[in-house]
Enzyme design. Structure first.
Site, PDB file in Angstrom:
ATOM      1  N   ARG A 197       0.756  -1.104   0.193  1.00 40.39           N
ATOM      2  CA  ARG A 197       0.028   0.011  -0.156  1.00 40.39           C
ATOM      3  C   ARG A 197       0.740   1.223   0.018  1.00 40.39           C
ATOM      4  O   ARG A 197       0.427   2.156  -0.690  1.00 40.39           O
ATOM      5  CB  ARG A 197      -0.927   0.146   1.162  1.00 40.39           C
ATOM      6  CG  ARG A 197      -2.203  -0.754   0.925  1.00 40.39           C
ATOM      7  CD  ARG A 197      -2.566  -1.257   2.511  1.00 40.39           C
ATOM      8  NE  ARG A 197      -1.535  -2.494   2.879  1.00 40.39           N
ATOM      9  CZ  ARG A 197      -1.768  -3.610   2.323  1.00 40.39           C
ATOM     10  NH1 ARG A 197      -2.754  -3.940   1.796  1.00 40.39           N
ATOM     11  NH2 ARG A 197      -1.006  -4.533   2.595  1.00 40.39           N
ATOM     12  N   THR A 198       1.719   1.274   0.881  1.00 36.42           N
ATOM     13  CA  THR A 198       2.373   2.684   1.021  1.00 36.42           C
ATOM     14  C   THR A 198       3.270   2.972  -0.110  1.00 36.42           C
ATOM     15  O   THR A 198       2.978   4.029  -0.699  1.00 36.42           O
ATOM     16  CB  THR A 198       3.456   2.503   2.120  1.00 36.42           C
ATOM     17  OG1 THR A 198       2.747   2.257   3.538  1.00 36.42           O
ATOM     18  CG2 THR A 198       4.118   3.870   2.556  1.00 36.42           C
TER      19      THR A 198
ATOM     20  N   LYS B  75      26.010  -4.146  -1.473  1.00 38.63           N
ATOM     21  CA  LYS B  75      27.321  -3.915  -1.656  1.00 38.63           C
ATOM     22  C   LYS B  75      28.257  -3.557  -0.290  1.00 38.63           C
ATOM     23  O   LYS B  75      29.308  -3.225  -0.255  1.00 38.63           O
ATOM     24  CB  LYS B  75      27.934  -3.244  -2.792  1.00 38.63           C
ATOM     25  CG  LYS B  75      27.469  -3.811  -4.119  1.00 38.63           C
ATOM     26  CD  LYS B  75      27.755  -2.810  -5.274  1.00 38.63           C
ATOM     27  CE  LYS B  75      26.881  -2.870  -6.424  1.00 38.63           C
ATOM     28  NZ  LYS B  75      26.973  -1.574  -7.137  1.00 38.63           N
TER      29      LYS B  75
ATOM     30  N   ARG C  43      11.216   3.640   3.587  1.00 37.34           N
ATOM     31  CA  ARG C  43      10.698   2.776   4.641  1.00 37.34           C
ATOM     32  C   ARG C  43      12.200   2.018   4.877  1.00 37.34           C
ATOM     33  O   ARG C  43      12.801   1.633   4.055  1.00 37.34           O
ATOM     34  CB  ARG C  43       9.566   1.716   3.906  1.00 37.34           C
ATOM     35  CG  ARG C  43       9.590   0.533   5.175  1.00 37.34           C
ATOM     36  CD  ARG C  43       8.306  -0.083   4.615  1.00 37.34           C
ATOM     37  NE  ARG C  43       7.082   0.652   4.999  1.00 37.34           N
ATOM     38  CZ  ARG C  43       5.783   0.098   5.004  1.00 37.34           C
ATOM     39  NH1 ARG C  43       5.768  -1.248   4.400  1.00 37.34           N
ATOM     40  NH2 ARG C  43       4.871   0.670   5.157  1.00 37.34           N
TER      41      ARG C  43
ATOM     42  N   HIS D  33       4.944   5.651  11.406  1.00 43.13           N
ATOM     43  CA  HIS D  33       4.421   5.646  10.211  1.00 43.13           C
ATOM     44  C   HIS D  33       3.348   6.970   9.987  1.00 43.13           C
ATOM     45  O   HIS D  33       2.187   6.627   9.990  1.00 43.13           O
ATOM     46  CB  HIS D  33       3.655   4.476  10.065  1.00 43.13           C
ATOM     47  CG  HIS D  33       3.317   3.819   8.734  1.00 43.13           C
ATOM     48  ND1 HIS D  33       3.598   4.852   7.465  1.00 43.13           N
ATOM     49  CD2 HIS D  33       2.825   2.701   8.113  1.00 43.13           C
ATOM     50  CE1 HIS D  33       3.165   3.961   6.329  1.00 43.13           C
ATOM     51  NE2 HIS D  33       3.030   2.794   6.677  1.00 43.13           N
TER      52      HIS D  33
END
Ligand code: CP
Length: 305
Positions: free
Chosen positions: A53-54, A82, A103, A131
């Site tokens: 969703r986000t 890396k 995120r 959030h």
């Protein structure tokens, strides 16, 4: 409220009047005003943790208002694999875009990114911490349903320890005189530091282990998934997995008018027989991710005032 150039890291950074202004702006955008406002803007989405969703609603928000999107949904295909530091990734990407949405699994990662970037950084979830954009869309949904944010009775059920959505949302709703019922097993209670902040606000809360212990109906029940991926001890997870199931039969206890919300994804905590009831608003809630994130992208890039 002027958010041009500002990062959105924590709901704690927003006074009540700015929270209300963002919610109002999200509903204004939803009404069709500001079409094309992100024309020519570039969004970078950096997702170090899974999302449906986000990420997709941020990307959909940008594209549908005329902007473009770059980024990654899997850190294993980025140079983090890396050994590149988060700070160096941000120092690089900040030169490629107008706004970053990130995120990350580490609490505080978004704050660090905002201190390194020269464009606004929007926190799309940092570990179990915050959030904030989920909170804005949750609040926009509540305002649509009730016409106000003030003075509601809100239950929060499930994983209140690891669930970042309930941490952000409870702090925001506390500014609006909410009467909370926190419903969780003892091991997944709302963190003490969040409860301490609520004690200082114009609000009240009770903590119980089961919806049968509620002594009043609710306006909203906000259900959350048990956050399996955040448990250090799998046996601890197994002890609480499946502890709650909300279905049609729960409405008798919660009140026939209660709205059931969930940030999604759900696992088994909401039975599908609830989906077709007028009480279930969790998919409408998810769809409010688009106008809410359009508003936020416009506000921080200065194309929406
Ligand atoms: N509500 C939410 O954050 O959903 P995703 O994890 O799918 O982005």
């Amino acid at each position: 409220m002027d958010l041009k150039g500002c990062s959105i890291v924590s709901i704690r950074d927003f006074p009540k009047e700015d929270i209300q202004a963002v919610v109002d702006k999200a509903l204004e955008v939803k009404s069709g005003k500001w079409a094309g406002a992100l024309d020519g803007k570039v969004l970078a989405t950096l997702f170090f943790e899974p999302s449906t969703r986000t990420r997709l609603s941020f990307e959909g928000a940008m594209v549908s208002m005329g902007g473009r999107v770059i980024g990654f949904a899997d850190p294993n295909i980025s140079s983090a694999k890396k050994g590149e530091s988060l700070a160096d990734t941000i120092r690089t990407v900040t030169g490629y875009c107008d706004v970053i949405v990130m995120r990350h699994n580490i609490e505080g990662a978004a704050r660090l990114a905002s201190q390194v970037a020269t464009v606004p950084v929007i926190n799309a979830g940092d570990g179990s911490n915050q959030h904030p954009t989920q909170t804005f869309l949750d609040l926009a949904t509540i305002q649509e349903e009730f016409g106000r944010l003030e003075g509601l009775k809100v239950g929060m059920l499930g994983d209140l320890k690891y669930g970042r959505t309930v941490h952000s949302l409870s702090l925001a709703l506390a500014l609006f005189g909410t009467k909370f019922s926190f419903i969780a097993p003892p091991s997944l209670r709302m963190p003490e530091y969040t409860l301490e902040q609520l004690k200082g606000a114009d609000t009240s809360f009770i903590e119980i282990g089961d919806i049968n212990e509620l002594n009043d109906s609710l306006d909203v029940l906000y259900v959350t998934r048990i956050q399996k991926e955040r448990f250090a001890d799998f046996q601890e997870y197994e002890r609480v997995a499946g502890a709650y199931r909300i279905g049609r039969d729960s409405l008798k206890l919660l009140g026939e008018e209660v709205r059931i919300m969930h940030p999604l994804p759900r696992v088994d905590e909401i039975v599908e027989d609830l989906d077709k009831t007028p009480n279930a608003i969790y998919f409408r809630q998810a769809h409010n991710g688009i106008p809410t994130r359009q508003a936020l992208l416009g506000l921080v890039t200065g194309t929406i005032q």
